[in-house]
Enzyme design. Structure first.
Site, PDB file in Angstrom:
ATOM      1  N   GLU A 271       0.849  -1.181   0.000  1.00  0.00           N
ATOM      2  CA  GLU A 271       0.000   0.000   0.000  1.00  0.00           C
ATOM      3  C   GLU A 271       0.894   1.243   0.000  1.00  0.00           C
ATOM      4  O   GLU A 271       1.976   1.248   0.596  1.00  0.00           O
ATOM      5  CB  GLU A 271      -0.875  -0.003   1.259  1.00  0.00           C
ATOM      6  CG  GLU A 271      -1.833   1.173   1.349  1.00  0.00           C
ATOM      7  CD  GLU A 271      -2.599   1.204   2.672  1.00  0.00           C
ATOM      8  OE1 GLU A 271      -3.736   1.698   2.683  1.00  0.00           O
ATOM      9  OE2 GLU A 271      -2.052   0.722   3.692  1.00  0.00           O
TER      10      GLU A 271
ATOM     11  N   LYS B  53     -10.316   0.589  -2.015  1.00  0.00           N
ATOM     12  CA  LYS B  53     -10.290   0.198  -0.599  1.00  0.00           C
ATOM     13  C   LYS B  53     -11.649   0.425   0.067  1.00  0.00           C
ATOM     14  O   LYS B  53     -12.200   1.530   0.026  1.00  0.00           O
ATOM     15  CB  LYS B  53      -9.202   1.003   0.118  1.00  0.00           C
ATOM     16  CG  LYS B  53      -8.951   0.577   1.560  1.00  0.00           C
ATOM     17  CD  LYS B  53      -7.781   1.365   2.139  1.00  0.00           C
ATOM     18  CE  LYS B  53      -7.427   0.916   3.542  1.00  0.00           C
ATOM     19  NZ  LYS B  53      -6.263   1.668   4.082  1.00  0.00           N
TER      20      LYS B  53
ATOM     21  N   CYS C  92      -4.810  -3.286   3.431  1.00  0.00           N
ATOM     22  CA  CYS C  92      -4.448  -2.875   4.790  1.00  0.00           C
ATOM     23  C   CYS C  92      -5.568  -3.044   5.823  1.00  0.00           C
ATOM     24  O   CYS C  92      -5.808  -4.156   6.297  1.00  0.00           O
ATOM     25  CB  CYS C  92      -3.934  -1.441   4.766  1.00  0.00           C
ATOM     26  SG  CYS C  92      -2.933  -0.979   6.214  1.00  0.00           S
TER      27      CYS C  92
END
Length: 273
Positions: free
Chosen positions: A40, A112, A154
């Site tokens: 990321e 995301k 993440c």
């Protein structure tokens, strides 16, 4: 077939990160086909202004062109952990993972879903991704020579139902690019990754940023975990590559001997739009 997680220190300047990535990609193993996951924020890791200045529309811009060129040059499947992308007709951006095949074609992308709006007992203290990014709305699974890829980024790692939904839709390899903080990484990174591998009977490739940018320290500890939850390769600190052969027969044996997906009494309610 080989799996690779790339670990690096990133800055707020794409030109510097591009040089770091180019150097590490030159160290890739010779085996092909090869699936390479970048962390990321590999494009830009900095404040809101730095992030906004590097945002591109999907399919446009020199940063994406560079990733396409690298995929072709190295004859690899290349997964960009995240980069900022503009939202059409909106004054907002997504944190977006991009997947390129060995011909350099973008074969999928993922915005995301879960934004990191938390307080952490570290030198930065307060994290508010929603000040910069808008959350995505859809799952992303991509068919590849390595198996079906399930994408995440993440903070998504903490939401087990996301990975359950990816497994229900056929995921065999779960991708987790990250910039975990040192505090949360030390406490939870490895057990969360192993849990996602075990409960979904998938390979997990986790590529992390390492080192500190400004007041934000990152954890590193990139690793590849097999569907039994065993860590097959890892790198705690420093920049480098984590590599592991893919054993599809091992995955299928685990699923056949312990068919947890067939035994599950509950199903996710997620729907793709």
């Amino acid at each position: 077939m080989q799996l690779v997680a790339l670990q690096m220190h990133a800055s707020s300047i794409w030109a510097d990160n591009r040089c770091t990535l180019a150097s590490l990609l030159e160290q890739l193993p010779s085996a092909r086909p090869l699936l390479v996951l970048l962390p990321e924020n590999a494009v830009v890791f900095g404040n809101r202004e730095a992030v906004l200045s590097h945002a591109e529309y999907l399919g446009e811009g020199p940063i994406q062109a560079q990733f396409s060129d690298w995929a072709k040059q190295h004859n690899i499947w290349l997964v960009v952990g995240s980069m900022p992308t503009h939202i059409e007709h909106q004054d907002a951006i997504h944190a977006t993972s991009l997947v390129y095949n060995e011909q350099g074609q973008r074969v999928g992308h993922y915005h995301k879903l879960h934004l990191f709006d938390v307080d952490v007992a570290d030198s930065q203290g307060r994290y508010r991704e929603s000040d910069t990014f808008s959350a995505g709305e859809e799952l992303c699974l991509i068919d590849s020579p390595f198996g079906r890829l399930g994408l995440s980024i993440c903070y998504d790692l903490r939401f087990a139902h996301l990975y359950n939904a990816l497994r229900e839709q056929g995921a065999e390899i779960l991708l987790v690019p990250a910039a975990f903080t040192q505090v949360t990484g030390q406490a939870h990174w490895q057990p969360l990754l192993q849990a996602r591998a075990i409960e979904n009977q998938c390979y997990v490739i986790a590529a992390g940023l390492v080192g500190e940018q400004g007041s934000r320290p990152t954890w590193g500890h990139s690793m590849i975990i097999d569907p039994w939850g065993e860590i097959k390769a890892s790198l705690a600190t420093g920049s480098g590559l984590v590599t592991c052969p893919l054993d599809s027969a091992h995955l299928m044996n685990i699923r056949r001997q312990m068919p947890v997906a067939e035994h599950a009494r509950f199903s996710t309610t997620w729907r793709n739009k």
